[in-house]
Each structure stands twice: as C-alpha cells, then as structure tokens.
Design an enzyme around this catalytic site. Structure first.
Site, PDB file in Angstrom:
ATOM      1  N   GLY A 175       4.898  -6.507   6.097  1.00 18.05           N
ATOM      2  CA  GLY A 175       4.580  -7.455   7.177  1.00 18.05           C
ATOM      3  C   GLY A 175       2.981  -7.620   7.261  1.00 18.05           C
ATOM      4  N   GLY A 226       9.691  -0.861   4.845  1.00 16.16           N
ATOM      5  CA  GLY A 226       9.869   0.311   4.151  1.00 16.16           C
ATOM      6  C   GLY A 226       8.601   1.246   3.910  1.00 16.16           C
ATOM      7  N   ALA A 245       3.627  -1.448   4.087  1.00 15.71           N
ATOM      8  CA  ALA A 245       2.852  -2.405   4.853  1.00 15.71           C
ATOM      9  C   ALA A 245       3.075  -3.987   4.580  1.00 15.71           C
ATOM     10  CB  ALA A 245       1.456  -2.187   4.697  1.00 15.71           C
ATOM     11  N   LYS A 298       0.871  -1.417   0.150  1.00 15.53           N
ATOM     12  CA  LYS A 298      -0.081  -0.053  -0.106  1.00 15.53           C
ATOM     13  C   LYS A 298       0.815   1.368  -0.001  1.00 15.53           C
ATOM     14  CE  LYS A 298       1.094   1.235   4.369  1.00 15.53           C
ATOM     15  NZ  LYS A 298       1.639   2.382   4.811  1.00 15.53           N
ATOM     16  N   ASP A 329      -2.353  -1.861  10.096  1.00 10.51           N
ATOM     17  CA  ASP A 329      -2.544  -1.754   8.585  1.00 10.51           C
ATOM     18  C   ASP A 329      -2.969  -2.975   7.999  1.00 10.51           C
ATOM     19  OD1 ASP A 329      -1.574   0.781   8.550  1.00 10.51           O
ATOM     20  OD2 ASP A 329       0.388   0.290   7.992  1.00 10.51           O
ATOM     21  N   VAL A 339      11.065  -4.516   2.720  1.00  9.24           N
ATOM     22  CA  VAL A 339      10.919  -5.041   4.282  1.00  9.24           C
ATOM     23  C   VAL A 339      11.162  -3.704   5.001  1.00  9.24           C
ATOM     24  CG1 VAL A 339      11.846  -6.266   6.123  1.00  9.24           C
ATOM     25  CG2 VAL A 339      11.536  -7.466   3.855  1.00  9.24           C
TER      26      VAL A 339
HETATM   27  P1  ATP Z   1       4.053  -0.517   7.667  1.00  9.17           P
HETATM   28  O1  ATP Z   1       4.221   0.297   6.469  1.00  9.17           O
HETATM   29  O2  ATP Z   1       2.885  -1.171   8.036  1.00  9.17           O
HETATM   30  O3  ATP Z   1       4.455   0.629   8.928  1.00  9.17           O
HETATM   31  P2  ATP Z   1       6.633  -1.467   6.916  1.00  9.17           P
HETATM   32  O4  ATP Z   1       6.278  -1.545   5.687  1.00  9.17           O
HETATM   33  O5  ATP Z   1       7.232  -0.344   7.357  1.00  9.17           O
HETATM   34  O6  ATP Z   1       5.124  -1.289   7.887  1.00  9.17           O
HETATM   35  P3  ATP Z   1       7.346  -4.213   7.518  1.00  9.17           P
HETATM   36  O7  ATP Z   1       7.969  -4.583   6.126  1.00  9.17           O
HETATM   37  O8  ATP Z   1       5.872  -4.450   7.721  1.00  9.17           O
HETATM   38  O9  ATP Z   1       7.283  -2.799   7.560  1.00  9.17           O
HETATM   39  O10 ATP Z   1       8.183  -4.806   8.409  1.00  9.17           O
HETATM   40  C1  ATP Z   1       8.491  -4.253  10.061  1.00  9.17           C
HETATM   41  C2  ATP Z   1       9.155  -4.963  10.856  1.00  9.17           C
HETATM   42  O11 ATP Z   1       8.280  -5.968  11.045  1.00  9.17           O
HETATM   43  C3  ATP Z   1      10.245  -5.880  10.110  1.00  9.17           C
HETATM   44  O12 ATP Z   1      11.557  -4.897  10.283  1.00  9.17           O
HETATM   45  C4  ATP Z   1      10.365  -7.089  10.683  1.00  9.17           C
HETATM   46  O13 ATP Z   1      11.045  -7.221  11.827  1.00  9.17           O
HETATM   47  C5  ATP Z   1       9.004  -7.270  11.023  1.00  9.17           C
HETATM   48  N1  ATP Z   1       8.127  -8.337  10.278  1.00  9.17           N
HETATM   49  C6  ATP Z   1       7.288  -9.123  10.783  1.00  9.17           C
HETATM   50  N2  ATP Z   1       6.608 -10.006   9.862  1.00  9.17           N
HETATM   51  C7  ATP Z   1       7.211  -9.694   8.588  1.00  9.17           C
HETATM   52  C8  ATP Z   1       7.038 -10.312   7.491  1.00  9.17           C
HETATM   53  N3  ATP Z   1       6.028 -11.055   7.008  1.00  9.17           N
HETATM   54  N4  ATP Z   1       7.561  -9.436   6.514  1.00  9.17           N
HETATM   55  C9  ATP Z   1       8.465  -8.532   6.779  1.00  9.17           C
HETATM   56  N5  ATP Z   1       8.735  -7.861   8.149  1.00  9.17           N
HETATM   57  C10 ATP Z   1       7.908  -8.519   9.003  1.00  9.17           C
END
Ligand code: ATP
Length: 297
Positions: free
Chosen positions: A103, A98, A101, A10, A137, A96
């Site tokens: 995770g 990033g 969303a 997203k 999210d 990751v």
């Molecule tokens: P958001 O946009 O929801 O704030 P994000 O995109 O910044 O999230 P994610 O990729 O969801 O961040 O990862 C945040 C942290 O969650 C990672 O550093 C990791 O430790 C943990 N995590 C748990 N499950 C997962 C997964 N399936 N994929 C990636 N990271 C995960």
C-alpha cells in the site's frame, strides 16, 4: 496522455522494535531493502478521482479514499490548489497486507505519477514530507535502495548494500500491522524492551554483499508476534531453510516470509520446494537493492 510509475516492495533485513510510546506508536530501527517485486501505478486524466486494481489480490485492495494511492493524489492536489481529477490504475504484484509495504508503494507511486501528469515539479523534499504524512513506510518506497529508518520508520538515512537474492513466500490472507504490534505489546508486557538499534555487524554485512554474513545478523522483532497470530508460518520458514535458504524470516509484520539465498539458482530451487511443500500460496524470486519509485518512459 498518462504516466506510469513502477515501485518496489521492501523487506526489512532488521526490524528492531522499541517499547510502546505514550502515543501508542513504537520507536523503530528499520533496515529497509527494496526488492525487485514491483507494482505499477498509471495516472490518467479523468473527471474525478477513481481507482482500479488488477492482480492476484486485487479484490482485497480498497478502491475508495482508503487507498493510499488515492490519498496521495488528494494530498498533492490540495497542496497545488487543483482538483484531483485523475484515474489511478494499480497493476498489483506486491502481496496485499503481506508485510512488504504494498500500500505504501502505491502511495509513493501515485504521488510521483500525479506530480508528473500535472506538471507540478514538486521539490523532492516536499514529496518526501507528503510521503511521511501518508505512512511510515511510504518515504522508503519513494527512495528505494537500502536505508536505515528511525522514528516510526520515516526518518531515512541511505546505507550501502551489495546485491542479495531472495525468495518470498506469500501466505493465504493477510495480517493487520496494528494487530501484530498489539500482539508484540502483549508478548513483551512486563519485560524491559531494549532501545531499537541496527547493529554495526548487520550494516557491514549489508554493505559487503556477503549473503552468509547477512544471514547471521538478520532479525525481525515482530516475528514472534506474527508467529503467535499465525503459527503455520513456522512450517513455511522450516520448508525454506530445509531447501537451502541461508536464513528465513517473517517480512515486516508478515505473513509473507522471506528467504535469503546465495544465488539465483538456489532461489529457483528454494521457490520450487516451498511451492511443493504446500505451506504457502505462491512464491516470488527477487533481488535487492532495487530502485525506488520511477516514472517509466
Ligand atoms: P506494511 O508492510 O507497510 O505494514 P503491508 O504490506 O502489510 O504494509 P499493505 O499491502 O500495505 O500491507 O495493506 C495493508 C492494508 O492497507 C490493506 O489491507 C488495505 O486495506 C489497505 N490499503 C490501502 N491502500 C492499499 C493499496 N494501494 N494496496 C494494498 N492495500 C492497500
């Protein structure tokens, strides 16, 4: 027998952040747009719950119970009174940590995959309740499309959206979402933070499919905090707008940056310029709205 679910990343076309509440959370007004950058989660029967992951950032994905996909499987199994005897494989394309969303996407995908694998047929409303417990999210990753999220972001109202084209620039390393919120609190300390709102102009621009109108109203209240923690992102934003993007913003809590472009041709041009600029690790071209988590045939 196994079940594979495809789930989108997203971008927040509006991320309005209110003052910190007494419980430390922030009220948000989020306008989410799901985009065509997908992870795939495959659930296969196994003796016990295990997780594997492949993709560019796979080494940064936890494979234990800290993985949102594993937590989703555990919660669904507990609700059904069964063992979470499943292997979950995540084919990762979403950056990751990033701000896209990733995770959360895997949590929603695992939930749907396990529900199908175990033949539970859990009502949609209950799946959404489990998603909301997994994370703010996660419900949006299940429904996809475009939606306004209020509360911590988990109370969703679908909104109309035309098609928009985007380029995403992936940065080296991630940014921790809680750290970005703490920096937001530090930067806004002593100021009157307004109630978070999505403007009617933004929602009208989203519905119209007019990229120029949307470019004029896009905004992310976490951008200053993300730039404060990662000043080099300003160079990435400038490289994309210099190459013809209509607007540039930090995606969610960053450090992925998002560039709104008028058409797929400009997307290819902006992506090439960003890669040549040396201000990012990789780029992805995508469009939205994309469908939410979907079981693949
Ligand atoms: P958001 O946009 O929801 O704030 P994000 O995109 O910044 O999230 P994610 O990729 O969801 O961040 O990862 C945040 C942290 O969650 C990672 O550093 C990791 O430790 C943990 N995590 C748990 N499950 C997962 C997964 N399936 N994929 C990636 N990271 C995960």
């Amino acid at each position: 027998m196994s079940v594979t679910v495809r789930v989108p990343a997203k971008v927040n076309v509006r991320l309005a952040v209110g003052a910190a509440r007494p419980d430390g959370f922030h009220d948000l007004a989020n306008v989410f747009l799901a985009v065509s950058l997908f992870d795939e989660v495959t659930a296969t029967p196994a003796d016990a719950l295990t997780v594997t992951c492949t993709g560019a950032d796979a080494d940064r994905v936890p494979l234990d119970r800290g993985n949102l996909a594993a937590r989703a499987a555990e919660m669904l199994a507990a609700r059904a009174g069964i063992e979470p005897a499943v292997h979950l494989h995540i084919a990762k394309s979403i950056p990751v940590a990033g701000g896209m969303a990733g995770g959360s996407a895997d949590g929603a995908a695992a939930l749907l995959a396990c529900d199908a694998l175990w033949g539970l047929d859990t009502p949609r409303g209950e799946l959404l309740d489990i998603c909301a417990v997994l994370g703010s999210d996660v419900p949006f990753s299940l429904v996809g499309g475009a939606a306004l999220g209020t509360g911590r972001g988990e109370l969703l109202t679908p909104v109309d959206a035309g098609t928009f084209h985007w380029v995403f620039a992936v940065a080296d390393g991630g940014l921790s979402t809680p750290a970005v919120f703490r920096e937001f609190d530090r930067l806004t300390a002593g100021t009157a933070v307004p109630e978070p709102q999505a403007s009617p102009q933004l929602l009208a621009a989203l519905a119209s499919g007019d990229a120029g109108a949307l470019a004029a109203t896009l905004a992310n209240d976490l951008q200053a905090a993300a730039l404060s923690l990662r000043p080099s992102l300003a160079d990435t934003l400038a490289a994309g707008t210099g190459a013809g993007a209509l607007a540039a913003l930090v995606s969610g809590s960053g450090p992925t940056t998002a560039f709104l472009v008028p058409d797929p041709e400009t997307a290819a041009k902006v992506a090439a310029a960003l890669e040549a600029s040396g201000t990012c690790r990789a780029t992805h071209v995508a469009s939205g709205p994309a469908p939410g988590a979907t079981v693949l045939p």
